[in-house]
Write an enzyme that holds these catalytic residues in place. Structure first.
Site, PDB file in Angstrom:
ATOM      1  N   ASP A   1      28.829-105.074  55.675  1.00  0.00           N
ATOM      2  CA  ASP A   1      29.219-105.894  54.527  1.00  0.00           C
ATOM      3  C   ASP A   1      28.499-105.463  53.252  1.00  0.00           C
ATOM      4  O   ASP A   1      27.457-104.811  53.298  1.00  0.00           O
ATOM      5  CB  ASP A   1      28.920-107.371  54.804  1.00  0.00           C
ATOM      6  CG  ASP A   1      27.434-107.623  55.007  1.00  0.00           C
ATOM      7  OD1 ASP A   1      26.786-106.817  55.707  1.00  0.00           O
ATOM      8  OD2 ASP A   1      26.915-108.612  54.463  1.00  0.00           O
ATOM      9  N   GLU A   2      29.053-105.864  52.135  1.00  0.00           N
ATOM     10  CA  GLU A   2      28.422-105.789  50.811  1.00  0.00           C
ATOM     11  C   GLU A   2      27.835-104.412  50.494  1.00  0.00           C
ATOM     12  O   GLU A   2      26.704-104.289  50.026  1.00  0.00           O
ATOM     13  CB  GLU A   2      27.337-106.860  50.683  1.00  0.00           C
ATOM     14  CG  GLU A   2      27.869-108.279  50.797  1.00  0.00           C
ATOM     15  CD  GLU A   2      26.792-109.330  50.621  1.00  0.00           C
ATOM     16  OE1 GLU A   2      27.052-110.339  49.959  1.00  0.00           O
ATOM     17  OE2 GLU A   2      25.687-109.138  51.179  1.00  0.00           O
ATOM     18  N   VAL A   3      28.596-103.369  50.736  1.00  0.00           N
ATOM     19  CA  VAL A   3      28.119-102.014  50.435  1.00  0.00           C
ATOM     20  C   VAL A   3      28.395-101.719  48.961  1.00  0.00           C
ATOM     21  O   VAL A   3      29.537-101.733  48.505  1.00  0.00           O
ATOM     22  CB  VAL A   3      28.817-100.976  51.327  1.00  0.00           C
ATOM     23  CG1 VAL A   3      28.302 -99.570  50.997  1.00  0.00           C
ATOM     24  CG2 VAL A   3      28.581-101.306  52.801  1.00  0.00           C
TER      25      VAL A   3
END
Length: 503
Positions: free
Chosen positions: A305-307
């Protein structure tokens, strides 16, 4: 007749039961509950747990032997040990709880498909508890015919943003068992710290933990958590989130993270894991091989997530690799390339991967955990339409300042889809992220709000669709948690007979 009120045993110095009508105190609500007003006296000198003659498990079954003692002390806090059949004295009339399981799995671990259904029939002087396996055993002291609505009922703790001592984790596992949660999702590492002690890569915790001696989980510690959870029918699901959320990893593993640039000049800062280097995958193979050897569960959470793509975009070597692979300037394809390689590693290690929903958005076909707010059921519908299994977390972020009712009024299957799609929703979990939570305030932040999630995942929603009916049961259950040493916050004005007295 069935004595439902035994579920609210109140032991005092006169050694008798103080009982009201109990339906309000049972949590999560069983699938079927029949009760009467008939009362039976319980005394610690005459209550015994025994194995049925036809039970596949018998004395010596570690899970059940320990459970008998544990629940005896929960019913009678002044006493410390449960009794088995060979110790029965017939000087006074005994109350015998006979336990029969169809399949013995006393030395194994709970699995994703472990049956948890059970029946409990209490009559004068005796109770009969029948379950398919030891993992379906819960002494609720009432008549119930029960089974979970969803197979995956998780609670996630974040031990990277604040370290949680083992004692705090054990206490949480106790409370999880009381609430019929069956998966401890251990978000063990993240940007702030890397407390997992790897023997293959000792610098990960030596340089990445808050403190290399006091704020780490040795592999012995991890095995203690797994063993403690196993005895309570709880699986331990580890999460090693990458390629983002890995700043702490880079402190102990050179060249793992991507150097960031301004123009042609390195800035000295780093971004996500570098997906362009063969050494990255060699490292991840070795680390995940070690992780899967320590954690026996068949699932592993890979995050994803949230790269943040900005560092990748700035790096000339990454851009060259992108062109070589034909990705153009689509960095979501680069992330997908990385995740696909990691999923292949875990598959080779005979593990089933779980990822956060962004990975699905990048067209990788694995089990998905939906976490983003907004129309989360729209995402559930989309994932199940792609014939992928789903875990729902979005409505149950306990680090948010909502009351229990917010988490209770959630309907996981209220989306337009076929019955086959809805069968792919295997469950959900409550998540407690650790920015503002440590051992000092974890329990009251969790309980009893997480209990709302627990009932939604266990019980028939047609019987649990009223806040007015749920409130008195949850309020009573919260008092029972206090009596069992769980520091659960109050729901409203009031009191409990047994107030929390501290550690």
């Amino acid at each position: 007749k069935v004595e439902n009120c035994i579920n609210r045993v109140k032991y005092d110095y006169k050694q008798y039961i103080e009982c009201n009508h109990v339906s309000r105190g049972v949590w999560p609500l069983p699938q079927k509950l029949l009760s009467s007003r008939e009362r039976y006296t319980l005394e610690p000198r005459t209550l015994y747990f025994v194995y049925g003659r036809e039970s596949s498990a018998q004395e010596g079954c570690s899970v059940l032997d320990a459970a008998f003692k544990r629940y005896f002390s929960l019913i009678f806090p002044e006493y410390t040990a449960g009794r088995l059949y060979h110790e029965i004295s017939f000087e006074n009339k005994s109350f015998i709880v006979e336990v029969t399981v169809g399949h013995s799995d006393c030395d194994g671990y709970p699995k994703e498909d472990s049956p948890e259904k059970y029946k409990l029939n209490i009559t004068d002087g005796q109770a009969f508890l029948n379950a398919e396996t030891v993992w379906g055993y819960f002494v609720n002291k009432t008549y119930i015919k029960d089974f979970p609505r969803f197979q995956f009922r998780g609670l996630m703790l974040d031990t990277s943003r604040h370290y949680l001592p083992l004692r705090t984790i054990f206490k949480t596992l106790d409370a999880m068992a009381y609430n019929k949660f069956n998966v401890f999702h251990w978000h063990i590492v993240d940007d702030p710290s890397f407390p997992f002690q790897s023997l293959a890569f000792p610098d990960l915790s030596r340089k990445g933990a808050f403190h290399p001696m006091t704020h780490i989980y040795t592999q012995s510690d991890v095995r203690k958590v797994i063993s403690y959870a196993r005895m309570r029918g709880i699986r331990v699901l580890p999460e090693f989130d990458s390629p983002g959320h890995t700043k702490s990893w880079g402190q102990g593993q050179p060249d793992l993270l991507t150097p960031c640039y301004t123009g042609n000049t390195p800035t000295g800062s780093v971004g996500p894991v570098n997906p362009a280097l063969p050494s990255t995958y060699k490292f991840m193979w070795a680390l995940l091989k070690e992780v899967t050897s320590v954690f026996p569960d068949s699932y592993i959470h890979l995050g994803g997530d949230e790269v943040n793509f900005s560092c990748w975009k700035s790096n000339p070597d990454i851009r060259t690799f992108m062109q070589k692979m034909g990705f153009g300037t689509d960095f979501a394809k680069l992330e997908g390339f990385y995740i696909e390689n990691i999923v292949n590693i875990t598959s080779a290690l005979n593990k089933t991967s779980i990822v956060w929903q962004e990975v699905f958005d990048n067209h990788i076909q694995v089990m998905v955990e939906v976490w983003k707010a907004g129309c989360y059921l729209c995402k559930v519908r989309k994932v199940t339409k792609a014939r992928l299994r789903v875990i729902l977390a979005a409505p149950w972020y306990l680090d948010q300042p909502h009351n229990w009712a917010h988490y209770y009024n959630v309907w996981p299957l209220a989306f337009k889809g076929t019955e086959e799609q809805k069968k792919l929703v295997i469950g959900g979990e409550a998540c407690m992220w650790g920015e503002y939570v440590d051992a000092s305030n974890l329990a009251p932040r969790l309980w009893p709000r997480a209990s709302a999630t627990a009932e939604r995942l266990w019980s028939d929603e047609n019987q649990t669709n009223s806040l007015d009916k749920a409130f008195p049961r949850l309020n009573e259950f919260r008092c029972r948690l206090l009596r069992r040493g769980i520091q659960a916050e109050p729901l409203s004005v009031g009191h409990c007979k047994y107030e929390y007295e501290g550690i």
